[in-house]
Design a protein around this motif. Sequence first.
Motif, PDB file in Angstrom:
ATOM      1  N   ALA A  47      45.321  -1.511  16.931  1.00 18.61           N
ATOM      2  CA  ALA A  47      43.998  -2.103  17.132  1.00 18.61           C
ATOM      3  C   ALA A  47      44.063  -3.611  16.958  1.00 18.61           C
ATOM      4  N   ILE A  48      44.828  -4.042  15.959  1.00 17.07           N
ATOM      5  CA  ILE A  48      44.968  -5.492  15.760  1.00 17.07           C
ATOM      6  C   ILE A  48      45.617  -6.129  16.976  1.00 17.07           C
ATOM      7  N   LEU A  49      46.587  -5.420  17.517  1.00 21.64           N
ATOM      8  CA  LEU A  49      47.283  -5.961  18.683  1.00 21.64           C
ATOM      9  C   LEU A  49      46.392  -5.945  19.912  1.00 21.64           C
ATOM     10  N   LEU A  50      45.588  -4.910  19.996  1.00 26.67           N
ATOM     11  CA  LEU A  50      44.797  -4.741  21.216  1.00 26.67           C
ATOM     12  C   LEU A  50      43.559  -5.620  21.241  1.00 26.67           C
TER      13      LEU A  50
ATOM     14  N   SER B 102      36.718 -10.823  18.932  1.00 31.26           N
ATOM     15  CA  SER B 102      38.053 -10.251  18.745  1.00 31.26           C
ATOM     16  C   SER B 102      38.703 -10.832  17.495  1.00 31.26           C
ATOM     17  N   ALA B 103      38.414 -12.101  17.227  1.00 34.58           N
ATOM     18  CA  ALA B 103      38.976 -12.693  16.009  1.00 34.58           C
ATOM     19  C   ALA B 103      38.411 -12.019  14.770  1.00 34.58           C
ATOM     20  N   VAL B 104      37.124 -11.739  14.823  1.00 28.71           N
ATOM     21  CA  VAL B 104      36.505 -11.105  13.649  1.00 28.71           C
ATOM     22  C   VAL B 104      37.069  -9.707  13.456  1.00 28.71           C
ATOM     23  N   ILE B 105      37.248  -8.997  14.554  1.00 25.20           N
ATOM     24  CA  ILE B 105      37.822  -7.653  14.433  1.00 25.20           C
ATOM     25  C   ILE B 105      39.199  -7.736  13.774  1.00 25.20           C
TER      26      ILE B 105
ATOM     27  N   LEU C 158      55.372  -0.026  15.222  1.00 22.66           N
ATOM     28  CA  LEU C 158      54.616  -0.986  14.426  1.00 22.66           C
ATOM     29  C   LEU C 158      54.521  -0.468  12.994  1.00 22.66           C
ATOM     30  N   ALA C 159      54.652  -1.366  12.067  1.00 23.43           N
ATOM     31  CA  ALA C 159      54.446  -0.989  10.670  1.00 23.43           C
ATOM     32  C   ALA C 159      54.286  -2.262   9.864  1.00 23.43           C
TER      33      ALA C 159
END
Lengths: 474, 184, 633, 488, 102
Positions: free
Chosen positions: D10-13, D40-43, D80-81
Amino acid sequence: MAGDLLLFLPEAACLLMALALFGLSLPRVQDQRRVHSWTMGLSLVMVAAGLAGLFQEGSLFFEAYRVDLFSQFFKLLLAVALFLVLSICRQLTGVEERYQPEFFLFLTTCTLGMMLMVSAVELMTLYVALELSSFSLYILVPLRSGDNIDVEAGVKYLFIGITASCVMLFGMSYIFGAVHSTYLAKIAATLPLWIHQPGAVIGLLLTLSGLLFKLAAFPFHFWAPDVYQGAANQVTTYIATASKAAAVALLIRLTALSAGTSLYLLDVLMALCVASMTLGNLAAMVQSDLKRMLAYSSVAHAGYVLMGVLTMTRLGYSSAMFYSLAYMVMNFAAFMVVVKVASGGQDLKISDLAGLHRRAPLLALTLMLALFSLAGIPPTVGFTGKFLVFAAAMQDGHFWLVLVGMINATLSLYYYLMVIKAAYLAEPAGPREALAVSGPTRALNYALIAAMVYLGLFPRQVLELAEQAVRNIF
Amino acid sequence: MTPVMGEYIRPEAVAWAAFILVTALTFVGALIAVLPRNIIYNVFGLATCILGVAGLFIFLGSEFLAMMEILIYIGAISIAIVFAIMLSQPMHVQIPPAWRPKLYLSFAVSAVVFVAFSIIVLRTPWEVALERGQDWTVRRLGELFLTRYELLFELISLALLVAIIGAIITAAALGGGRKSEGGS
Amino acid sequence: MDPVAPNGNELLLALLAMGLPLLSFFLVFFVTRPWVNLSCAVSLVCSGLPLSAAVWLLAGHWRMEAPILWQLTWMEGGGALVTFGFLLDPLSLLMLVIVTAVSFLVQVYSLGYMAGDPGKAKYYAFLSLFAWSMISLVLASGLMQLYIFWELVGLSSYLLIGFWHHKFSASQAGKKAFVMTRLGDLGFFLGIIVLLLNLGDLSILGLNQQAAARLTPGLLTASALLIFCGVVGKSAQFPLLTWLPDAMEGPTPVSALLHSATMVAAGVYLVSRLFPFYQGSPQALGWVLVIGTVTMLLSSTMAMVAEDIKQVWAYSTVSQLGFMLMGLGAGGYFAGVYHLATHAAFKALLFLCSGVFIHQYATNDFFAMARAGARGLKVPMLTLTLAGAALSGVWPLAGFFSKETVLAALAELPNPAWLWLGILGAGLTAYYTFRLLFVMWRPRRLEPPPEHGERAGHGAHEGHGAAVYWVMAAPLLVLAALTVLLGAAGPALQSFLAWGRPLPAGAHHTWLVWASVLVVATGAGLAWLEFGRAGAAQQGFLSRMPGLWNLFANRWYLDWLYRWLLDHVVYGLFSRLFTLNDRRVVDGGIDGFCRATLGAGWLFSLLQSGLLQYNLFTMVLVMALVGLYFLLV
Amino acid sequence: MNAGFPYLSAILLAPALGMLVILLLPHGNQRAVRWVSLVSAVICLALSVYLYAAYDRAAAGLQFVERASWVPSLGIFYYLAVDGINLPMVLLTSIVFFTGVWTMWDLQHRVKEFFALMLLMVVGVYGVFLSLDLFFLFVWYDVSLFPMYPLIAIWGSTRKEYGALKLTLYLLAGSALVLPGILYVYFQSGLFTFDLVQIAQAGLPVEAQYLGFFLFLFGFGVLAGLWPFHTWSPVGHVAAPTAVSMIHAGVLMKLGAYGVLRVGMFLCPQGLGDWSPLFALLATVGIVYGAFVGLAQTDLKYVIGYSSVSHMGLVSLGLATMSQGGLSGAVFQMFAHGIMTALFFSSVGHIYDRTHTKLIPELGGMAKVMPRASFFFILAALAGIGVPCLASFWAELLVFIAGYRAYPVLGVCAVLGLVVSALFMLRVVQKTFYGVKNERFAQAGDMTMVMIVPRALLAGTILLFGLLPRLALDLINTGVAPLVGMFK
Amino acid sequence: MNSLHTYLFIALVLFCIGLFGLLKRRSLIGMLISVELMLNGAGLNFMAFNRFLAPDPAVGQVAVLFIMGIAAAEAAIALSLILALFRKIRSVNVEQARQLKG
């Protein structure tokens, strides 16, 4: 015979198309739009035929012609390339109107020659098919209207071409002498007998020179800048995309003959690979004509492809296949922009791109992505291609080659950035009107962008296909 | 030939003489084709050389090929070249002598190629095939054309067709009637 | 003496003392800054309560048996354990009271002094920040915590010195103070690392009890000296002493608080804090003695020629700090600490008094002040005299007793030179103090009081003259009382600092008392002759020795040396060379490489000459080479 | 493996989708572009903070793992981890990303392109930090680099084209070493997998580690500003627009150090030993050298650029010590320096916006003109000097201790560098913010409350982590500990 | 005369003379003639191997025939291009066709 026809389907479609175009070229007066529509339709059929024939396997013409995944892959590639090139030929401003049917005809015969070439497994067939495609190109190059440079380019192309083909023939004769056969399968079968004969190896090397010429690899690259610049933009596009793919295919087939057992061959190919990359990239840095710059960059890319080929491993071959696909997509995208921006069919200086981001943002974006892809920046297909090629070279232990390749990739970024700079930063001297981008072109742009990114991030299917294809070249 | 003559002129000797003749024809022709500055001599040189090669083909066992060689090269290609010469440049105009270093360099690099390849040819243990067919007839060639080389045959006809259409378009149309006074 | 954990009451009080100033800093700086009076109130409350807490703690532990220790892990990693907490023992309690008291008084005083200054709220915020850092430094349970707050104290000092940053000299002085103390802290930090790596334990109690046993003598001396570097920086000892006089560019209350009573004393405090540790290494103590002595004499000479009232007190601070270090270096733990305490009182008083004059007459030159009628301000004038007398060591003021203890400690040393140097210093001190006092009391020409508008010192504060005056005068009186009383508190303090046990009584040298009294009298008398008596030229004997006068006035050319080093070595040599190297060699190399690459590209494109046969030639040449290569392989 | 919501993806997307949306927005709709970026930055910020809080410090190790085969024939994984090393980096990225978007709120020129490229760059940065697959790591590494060119060349200032070109070429030249290194490791491991963890666990042959670390050190080192490959950094910083400088100095340079750590040191722990003296030497030279060169600069951004060289030298020194303390310090320093530099650049950005100059001699007395901007700059400068209770102090402390333990002489030199850096930071502060104000800029105007928000966030972070270093160090220690075990 | 090497050498000599001509001649037509020599050299090689080594004597002949065909086609295209060039620059001198360079 029905099965044979199915095997021959893409070629048959191509032949059919050539015949139809021949017919279209006969009347004195043509409706250019109609001809183009017909051509597009036919080439679509060809693409369909290529798809249909993708998983066919078999052999035709007394073993001289082999249909396998490897050849069908490239045939599909060729069909798609032809279709793409034709799709930007709607306004064929670079070619005089009355010769346009012939123009399409020669494109088609050239494609036919290459299709036959990738399936040919007999040296003479291969040679003649190669010549067929070359002849078509020799004629296509000077077909441009306007400048004088087209004929000059044609003459230079021709002479370098026939010299290379002489050398190739001479080499074939040595192979024939050493192996007593012109069938690739037999040559491969008797590998241990001939591989240490100097004549045979030199013969193989000389034979490769004809393909290096097609690929525009050092030292057979001299035609490339002149022809790219001199030929009509669409022809250049075709040369830069389709004919490279076919050359890669043959290069793989012929190099595979040695099965990696000749260190000498390896050394020479490595030297040529390094020379191609370095020379191409360095010379491209100082160019001001966009097509000429792309020509030098194609010399460099020939070096990258060679890197995959010279490993003579499965990974190397499949990566070279992937690379040729990648190269086709990204190079086409770049040239498409050239064609669209130079709507009068003229040559395009890099500085002419100034203000492109406002005149046609979409084209500018495509160009940027294509150039980054050519430079090997992820996540584009160009990166994945380079990565695979380098991986193959590394697997074979050519650490230094990979290093040189990466340094070259960095060098190449310089001149690609210059173009991007022109498109995105420079402001034109005078006011320029916005470029009209039609709906289909828009769709083509989106498709190309999507393809470049998709193939870059998800190479899996294509790669697996390529791996399956190289599993059994003979 | 009478047997008497045969005693003086042995077939081998004749063959030798003939061989030397054709070889000489080939080399001399080749040199004439390359060296003189007058282009029309070169064409004659080419023709001479072709004759020599045709002779060599006979020595190599294929009269058919020799015939074809003469037919195609002298009958078609040389003639075409002569026409092209006549269409393109006035024959009496002497071309200025070449730049010397270019000559030397060309010679040197050709000589290096020659030496390198000669040594390669000498070093290669050319092996004779285990089974050798002896069918040198033209009929066999014809058969092959229709069977094994069928595709090749078709292909070359296509290539010739393309070449001819192309030549017509290029020669007849290009440059004709358009601006033609360009160039340096 | 194993430490004990604090009970709830102690914990609360100590944390209150440590925490409130921080709270005040944040409140004032981020919240209440637009409301000046509210900000002052918050800050005053938050420095008054710690004072009460400190006094309470001191009173409650007058007869303490064992140190009280409380700590949390602040940071941990890589073998370094930084704790946060407090260590209550007599020394820290005493120092805590001094710090909170001076701090509170200065804050009260500043109400008047800074009245009308547009940055008053910010000023109070910085004062709170300082108070927090200083209190936490004093109470620190571990050396690392001490170091952290040591740095923060430096930061507050920087901010406060440069408070009037629109003055170039002020910001320059702030920078100088920060960088020079930082230079000393470099050594301090390295010393901490040496201890950490070799001992693994940075708690103060641990260091004092075990370091001597667990470290080799060489390491012990090295680390002690490295730590002493920090002291040299912070307490403005030779050779890093020149920042302190410059620091007088800050508001005078700041000078009183930071640059006399508390912050600069932190260096001396550090040596006392680690006194048992230092005792483990006689060499280190010897160096302390040497540095202290040199500093004391040097700065005394500087004070003799200064004409700026704050400069005089600044030099005297430096010299008194050196004197304390002499006491400590001579092994007199109590001597150093006692002098520290008394000095805090009378030096703060001196500065605050001077502040009144400066505020009133908008000048720092005491000759000018005197001419302007300074002796008309009774309270400050009297307290100034009192404090000056204390500084000179006049009986029965506090300074006399503390000085005596130091001299007594010096007398214990086998080499009598130290004692004589100490006595010489006392004489010099008396001379320059009385020089100033006489000038102030007996001005040569009395000028008419300047026009009201001309003394617009630091803002528009004409409106509330009397109130301001008394707000500023009140702390003076308190401090004056202390100056008098502390002298009598000596024995009590001594037993307190020695955990209630009587110290081994040193020989009481009566002759020493007389000697020092004599010296002080000589100094004062000389000053009287030159400045005090009617008809005196008010020109010191030094003005007849221009060489010496210049040397002293130019601070023994120390500043000049630093300037030269900075200009010619740091900027002129290193910085310039590195920059040149960066431009020409490192970056230029890269650019050159790029140009060369482009040139190569140009060369390669020449291959494409347009002549077909050259291209063919290259092709054939490569073919030939390939053939030849084959023959060679 | 934590099943459940794929936080990392989610962070990547989030920025990736944001970029797509922006690209598809009609031209001229600048408001929407900004809002999409901000959302998107806030997310990202919210997710990062959540991850930071939710990471189980007791369990340590890799958490929130997402792993799927990507190209099985080559052994490429979508992997991812987070662990104690990259989680702070992710948080850093989120903070800088958020503040960067906010800082550029008033941008008027080619807004759509700017934010699209910026989001793309951020995707790349997240990708590098989150990926544990070498292939993807490299992909994201390059993705994060190439938007720099247009970002600097179009929206930049002083010598922007030169700076952009130099930076891009330089950094990609660095990656020219990394890719061969990755491939080399891939084949030397004999596992035919790009899974970093697997290769690290299996261990490489020692000779391979030797060459491998060399490649990673200098390949990634270029981006980390390792001396003498640092000159791109000041030039690039100076040319870049504010938010880009922030992300660039704040986050991108960390990618280099992160690469050295995560790829170089994890994969080649034994090869490191032979290189570490050289590594430490270069790092120390960088520290001292950067400080001295910074002394002579007259352009605010150059000063910060060289201070970055100096501070990143500390990171390198920490890494070179190969000890728990040094590594923890290095990681913490990456985090702290990132926040600090972002604060620097956002303050300078404001000054430049208002005065159109960043030359120190032309400025002066800015503290009077724009007290808020000055406050933030001075806070950053103090953090840069290493004032206690600000985040970077702890990092530097750890690095110095470890550096002194491992290389006493270099450690002392590095500490000395700190004094010089204090000198030049204070010099800048004095000349720019104190002293006589330049009347030309008297009306320049301070930050508004809205503009304070991002700076306050950064300043708050510096203070928070400065007062409570365990907030970060407890986490980082868990991440570093397994690596330290590998050195033995 | 009945040895493989003799013929191979003759072919090589032809090839190299052709090369020499190709590099030396400035007339495009002269270069074309040189190319024909090279092609003949290759053809001769084929026939020589055919005669002395190959299993099937037809293969070499077929190859040579195709070479001839290709040569003819090449000549046709080349000549037409040369003529087109001549129309444009009024020369068949290769050194005068140098607009494209760099």
